[in-house]
Design a protein around this motif. Structure first.
Motif, PDB file in Angstrom:
ATOM      1  N   MET A 170      50.996  39.608  23.009  1.00 46.96           N
ATOM      2  CA  MET A 170      52.086  39.321  22.080  1.00 46.96           C
ATOM      3  C   MET A 170      51.635  39.499  20.630  1.00 46.96           C
ATOM      4  SD  MET A 170      53.726  35.922  23.830  1.00 46.96           S
ATOM      5  CE  MET A 170      55.079  35.717  22.694  1.00 46.96           C
ATOM      6  N   ASP A 171      52.619  39.689  19.723  1.00 47.64           N
ATOM      7  CA  ASP A 171      52.307  39.869  18.300  1.00 47.64           C
ATOM      8  C   ASP A 171      52.594  38.586  17.520  1.00 47.64           C
ATOM      9  OD1 ASP A 171      52.238  42.505  19.258  1.00 47.64           O
ATOM     10  OD2 ASP A 171      52.613  43.225  17.212  1.00 47.64           O
ATOM     11  N   PHE A 172      51.673  38.214  16.651  1.00 44.17           N
ATOM     12  CA  PHE A 172      51.865  37.020  15.813  1.00 44.17           C
ATOM     13  C   PHE A 172      51.410  37.331  14.393  1.00 44.17           C
ATOM     14  CE2 PHE A 172      51.142  35.473  20.120  1.00 44.17           C
ATOM     15  CZ  PHE A 172      52.217  34.602  20.292  1.00 44.17           C
ATOM     16  N   HIS A 173      52.096  36.698  13.435  1.00 42.91           N
ATOM     17  CA  HIS A 173      51.727  36.867  12.022  1.00 42.91           C
ATOM     18  C   HIS A 173      51.097  35.581  11.515  1.00 42.91           C
ATOM     19  CE1 HIS A 173      53.582  40.796  11.439  1.00 42.91           C
ATOM     20  NE2 HIS A 173      54.382  40.390  12.412  1.00 42.91           N
ATOM     21  N   ILE A 174      49.839  35.718  11.060  1.00 44.67           N
ATOM     22  CA  ILE A 174      49.093  34.543  10.596  1.00 44.67           C
ATOM     23  C   ILE A 174      48.685  34.776   9.147  1.00 44.67           C
ATOM     24  CG2 ILE A 174      47.000  33.158  10.942  1.00 44.67           C
ATOM     25  CD1 ILE A 174      47.035  34.209  13.910  1.00 44.67           C
ATOM     26  N   THR A 175      49.026  33.839   8.266  1.00 48.43           N
ATOM     27  CA  THR A 175      48.546  33.945   6.885  1.00 48.43           C
ATOM     28  C   THR A 175      47.258  33.146   6.750  1.00 48.43           C
ATOM     29  OG1 THR A 175      50.772  34.226   6.013  1.00 48.43           O
ATOM     30  CG2 THR A 175      49.095  33.525   4.447  1.00 48.43           C
ATOM     31  N   LEU A 176      46.223  33.811   6.225  1.00 48.79           N
ATOM     32  CA  LEU A 176      44.936  33.156   6.008  1.00 48.79           C
ATOM     33  C   LEU A 176      44.826  32.780   4.525  1.00 48.79           C
ATOM     34  CD1 LEU A 176      42.660  35.732   7.895  1.00 48.79           C
ATOM     35  CD2 LEU A 176      43.580  33.578   8.804  1.00 48.79           C
ATOM     36  N   LEU A 177      44.458  31.532   4.269  1.00 43.56           N
ATOM     37  CA  LEU A 177      44.264  31.071   2.892  1.00 43.56           C
ATOM     38  C   LEU A 177      42.825  30.565   2.758  1.00 43.56           C
ATOM     39  CD1 LEU A 177      47.571  28.980   2.445  1.00 43.56           C
ATOM     40  CD2 LEU A 177      47.201  31.392   1.881  1.00 43.56           C
ATOM     41  N   PRO A 178      41.865  31.462   2.475  1.00 44.07           N
ATOM     42  CA  PRO A 178      40.457  31.033   2.434  1.00 44.07           C
ATOM     43  C   PRO A 178      40.183  29.996   1.348  1.00 44.07           C
ATOM     44  CG  PRO A 178      40.644  33.432   2.554  1.00 44.07           C
ATOM     45  CD  PRO A 178      42.017  32.904   2.294  1.00 44.07           C
ATOM     46  N   GLY A 179      40.763  30.174   0.142  1.00 43.63           N
ATOM     47  CA  GLY A 179      40.579  29.195  -0.925  1.00 43.63           C
ATOM     48  C   GLY A 179      39.211  29.273  -1.570  1.00 43.63           C
ATOM     49  N   PHE A 221      46.986  39.641  16.585  1.00 40.91           N
ATOM     50  CA  PHE A 221      47.144  38.691  15.485  1.00 40.91           C
ATOM     51  C   PHE A 221      47.127  39.479  14.179  1.00 40.91           C
ATOM     52  CE2 PHE A 221      44.694  35.553  18.375  1.00 40.91           C
ATOM     53  CZ  PHE A 221      45.867  35.154  19.002  1.00 40.91           C
ATOM     54  N   HIS A 222      48.278  39.571  13.530  1.00 42.54           N
ATOM     55  CA  HIS A 222      48.344  40.261  12.229  1.00 42.54           C
ATOM     56  C   HIS A 222      47.959  39.243  11.159  1.00 42.54           C
ATOM     57  CE1 HIS A 222      50.311  43.581  14.272  1.00 42.54           C
ATOM     58  NE2 HIS A 222      51.031  42.666  14.906  1.00 42.54           N
ATOM     59  N   MET A 223      46.708  39.345  10.684  1.00 39.05           N
ATOM     60  CA  MET A 223      46.200  38.331   9.758  1.00 39.05           C
ATOM     61  C   MET A 223      46.132  38.907   8.350  1.00 39.05           C
ATOM     62  SD  MET A 223      43.269  36.484  12.085  1.00 39.05           S
ATOM     63  CE  MET A 223      42.609  37.733  13.173  1.00 39.05           C
ATOM     64  N   GLN A 224      46.796  38.242   7.397  1.00 31.36           N
ATOM     65  CA  GLN A 224      46.748  38.688   6.001  1.00 31.36           C
ATOM     66  C   GLN A 224      46.276  37.524   5.137  1.00 31.36           C
ATOM     67  OE1 GLN A 224      50.622  39.248   4.301  1.00 31.36           O
ATOM     68  NE2 GLN A 224      51.590  37.679   5.577  1.00 31.36           N
ATOM     69  N   SER A 225      45.388  37.821   4.179  1.00 29.58           N
ATOM     70  CA  SER A 225      44.835  36.779   3.304  1.00 29.58           C
ATOM     71  C   SER A 225      45.613  36.679   2.001  1.00 29.58           C
ATOM     72  CB  SER A 225      43.386  37.101   2.952  1.00 29.58           C
ATOM     73  OG  SER A 225      42.565  36.851   4.057  1.00 29.58           O
ATOM     74  N   ARG A 226      45.785  35.470   1.521  1.00 31.56           N
ATOM     75  CA  ARG A 226      46.422  35.212   0.228  1.00 31.56           C
ATOM     76  C   ARG A 226      45.611  34.174  -0.542  1.00 31.56           C
ATOM     77  NH1 ARG A 226      48.606  39.139   1.368  1.00 31.56           N
ATOM     78  NH2 ARG A 226      50.827  39.640   1.522  1.00 31.56           N
ATOM     79  N   ASP A 227      45.831  34.128  -1.857  1.00 29.02           N
ATOM     80  CA  ASP A 227      45.070  33.198  -2.700  1.00 29.02           C
ATOM     81  C   ASP A 227      45.755  31.843  -2.830  1.00 29.02           C
ATOM     82  OD1 ASP A 227      43.114  35.035  -3.168  1.00 29.02           O
ATOM     83  OD2 ASP A 227      43.914  35.698  -5.112  1.00 29.02           O
ATOM     84  N   GLN A 269      56.921  33.348   5.801  1.00 30.92           N
ATOM     85  CA  GLN A 269      57.284  34.429   6.730  1.00 30.92           C
ATOM     86  C   GLN A 269      56.343  34.524   7.932  1.00 30.92           C
ATOM     87  OE1 GLN A 269      57.451  37.636   3.937  1.00 30.92           O
ATOM     88  NE2 GLN A 269      59.167  36.636   2.902  1.00 30.92           N
ATOM     89  N   SER A 270      55.352  33.622   8.016  1.00 31.36           N
ATOM     90  CA  SER A 270      54.362  33.715   9.097  1.00 31.36           C
ATOM     91  C   SER A 270      54.711  32.786  10.248  1.00 31.36           C
ATOM     92  CB  SER A 270      52.982  33.289   8.611  1.00 31.36           C
ATOM     93  OG  SER A 270      52.727  33.793   7.374  1.00 31.36           O
ATOM     94  N   ASP A 271      54.018  33.023  11.370  1.00 27.93           N
ATOM     95  CA  ASP A 271      54.140  32.101  12.506  1.00 27.93           C
ATOM     96  C   ASP A 271      53.278  30.863  12.276  1.00 27.93           C
ATOM     97  OD1 ASP A 271      55.812  33.713  14.283  1.00 27.93           O
ATOM     98  OD2 ASP A 271      54.123  35.105  14.217  1.00 27.93           O
ATOM     99  N   ALA A 288      59.664  20.389  10.874  1.00 30.51           N
ATOM    100  CA  ALA A 288      60.686  20.310  11.910  1.00 30.51           C
ATOM    101  C   ALA A 288      60.578  21.460  12.928  1.00 30.51           C
ATOM    102  CB  ALA A 288      62.053  20.315  11.259  1.00 30.51           C
ATOM    103  N   GLY A 289      60.072  22.627  12.528  1.00 26.89           N
ATOM    104  CA  GLY A 289      60.016  23.782  13.443  1.00 26.89           C
ATOM    105  C   GLY A 289      58.632  24.001  14.038  1.00 26.89           C
ATOM    106  N   ASN A 290      58.403  25.218  14.533  1.00 26.66           N
ATOM    107  CA  ASN A 290      57.102  25.559  15.150  1.00 26.66           C
ATOM    108  C   ASN A 290      56.009  25.847  14.137  1.00 26.66           C
ATOM    109  OD1 ASN A 290      57.691  25.338  17.796  1.00 26.66           O
ATOM    110  ND2 ASN A 290      58.300  27.486  18.049  1.00 26.66           N
ATOM    111  N   MET A 291      56.451  26.316  12.966  1.00 25.78           N
ATOM    112  CA  MET A 291      55.515  26.730  11.922  1.00 25.78           C
ATOM    113  C   MET A 291      54.589  25.574  11.530  1.00 25.78           C
ATOM    114  SD  MET A 291      54.407  28.180   9.386  1.00 25.78           S
ATOM    115  CE  MET A 291      54.268  28.535   7.724  1.00 25.78           C
ATOM    116  N   GLY A 292      53.304  25.849  11.344  1.00 26.75           N
ATOM    117  CA  GLY A 292      52.385  24.783  10.952  1.00 26.75           C
ATOM    118  C   GLY A 292      51.273  25.301  10.068  1.00 26.75           C
TER     119      GLY A 292
END
Ligand code: NAD
Length: 358
Positions: free
Chosen positions: A1-10, A36-42, A65-67, A270-274
């Motif tokens: 399956m495809d999932f979108h994960i945002t990575l926030l290294p900090g 796992f479509h992983m994209q990093s943000r600041d 916009q991520s899972d 309230a939703g699945n997002m965490g």
């Protein structure tokens, strides 16, 4: 399956432990055939340096916009002098409220292999520590009105604690639902002998408890809870508490397990997002040395797999892999007791290998 994960290294050790977690997540992708479509943000100090604010809009939008979101840590001495609203930690508070995440779950488990690393007396440690701390996250004194004013003795500062019945009800329901899947006991921690907000908290939790007749409810004052965590931690199953008490008690409880570098947490709405993260900070004293313990972040990614992505078998595989490497005797510096230890990246590679060889 495809999932979108945002990575926030900090900041600080954040990038090292997020790299470690992605090593393990890549093994999960391979083993179980996911993408796992992983994209990093600041976020945090690094975002302040590049954009001037601790939580750029672009970062919050990507998270929405991520899972799921996987965070390292924010903060460090470089940004300590900034005004409160511009500090790295404000980025995290804004992220939690921007994503509507009101429940913070912190499992505190003492791994059998690490009983000797616990500062607890060994007979107490051997009785086991397996606690889920459910902390309210977007209300209370961290979010109430604050400021400076002239008082009877000159300038004074104030912070205000506010809780609504609705805020207490929704977090209490989460605690009781979790207790239903565990040992069916909730200890609600407050300061009802002094604080009005605690009296509202206690009355509301007692009302919610009526909907869960199988779950035993115990009310405990926060000062007593701080003592009981050291004296008899095995008495606890689920601890339900407010934002500030939860912040302090969970750090105290984390020490029972031997190192703050072992413990994950999740923040849910309230939703699945965490939002998933280790409970520790950016550890500036060891940043850049490849010596941080990555297990807290790896276990946070296991929580992400089971809770937001509903990949329960994959999460179990990661947890088993962590146990396997600890049983093999591999230790990072914080849990090695002065003996031979491995680096952060090596620990991650070993956990990834254990996932692949499962
Ligand atoms: P910290 O948790 O960063 O470090 C406390 C101690 O634990 C340090 O000695 C550190 O080396 C050690 N430690 C932490 N994580 C470890 C790991 N994975 N492996 C081995 N050892 C580890 O707390 P602090 O020093 O009070 O705070 C440092 C910075 O982090 C501050 O700027 C603080 O505001 C920030 N902070 C951020 C978060 C977060 O991002 N969620 C949480 C707490 C503190």
């Amino acid at each position: 399956m495809d999932f979108h994960i945002t990575l926030l290294p900090g900041d600080g050790v954040g990038p090292e432990i997020i790299d470690a977690a992605t090593t393990v997540l890549t093994a999960v992708e391979k083993k179980f055939g996911h993408n796992f479509h992983m994209q990093s943000r600041d976020i945090g100090g690094v975002a302040i340096d590049t954009t001037g604010v601790p939580l750029p809009k672009e970062t919050l939008d990507a998270c929405k916009q991520s899972d799921a979101v996987l965070l390292g840590a924010v903060g460090g001495p470089k940004w300590d002098g900034l005004k409160a609203h511009l500090r790295p930690e404000r980025g995290l508070l804004s992220l939690r409220s921007g994503l509507g995440l009101f429940a913070n779950l912190r499992p505190i488990a003492l791994h059998e292999e690490l009983i000797s690393s616990s500062p607890l007396r060994q007979d107490i440690a051997k009785r086991g520590v397996n606690i889920m701390i459910v902390r309210e996250l977007t209300g209370g004194i961290y979010f109430g009105e604050r400021g400076y004013r002239d008082g009877a003795f000159g300038q004074e500062a104030y912070d205000t604690e506010v809780y609504s019945i609705n805020e207490v009800e929704r977090i209490a329901k989460i605690a009781f639902e979790i207790a239903m899947g565990r040992n069916k006991k909730v200890t609600s921690v407050d300061k009802a002998n002094v604080l009005e907000t605690s009296r509202l908290w206690r009355a509301t939790v007692e009302r919610v408890a009526k909907g869960y007749p199988e779950v035993e409810l115990e009310n405990m004052l926060v000062d007593n809870c701080a003592m009981q965590l050291i004296k008899e931690p095995s008495r606890f199953d689920v601890i339900l508490t407010n934002n500030m008490f939860g912040d302090i008690l969970s750090d105290e409880a984390s020490m029972l397990t031997g190192s703050i570098g072992l413990l994950p947490s999740s923040s849910l709405g309230a939703g699945n997002m965490g939002l998933y993260e280790p409970i520790h900070g950016s550890a500036p004293d060891i940043a850049g040395n490849d010596e941080a313990n990555p297990i807290a972040t790896v276990l946070a990614s296991a929580m992400m797999l089971s809770t937001s992505l509903k990949l329960v078998n994959e999460a179990f595989a990661v947890e088993c892999a962590v146990h396997k490497v600890l049983a093999k005797g591999l230790r990072t510096k914080d849990i090695a007791g002065g003996k031979k230890h491995v680096s952060c990246s090596r620990m991650a590679e070993e956990i990834a290998l254990a996932v692949l060889n499962r």
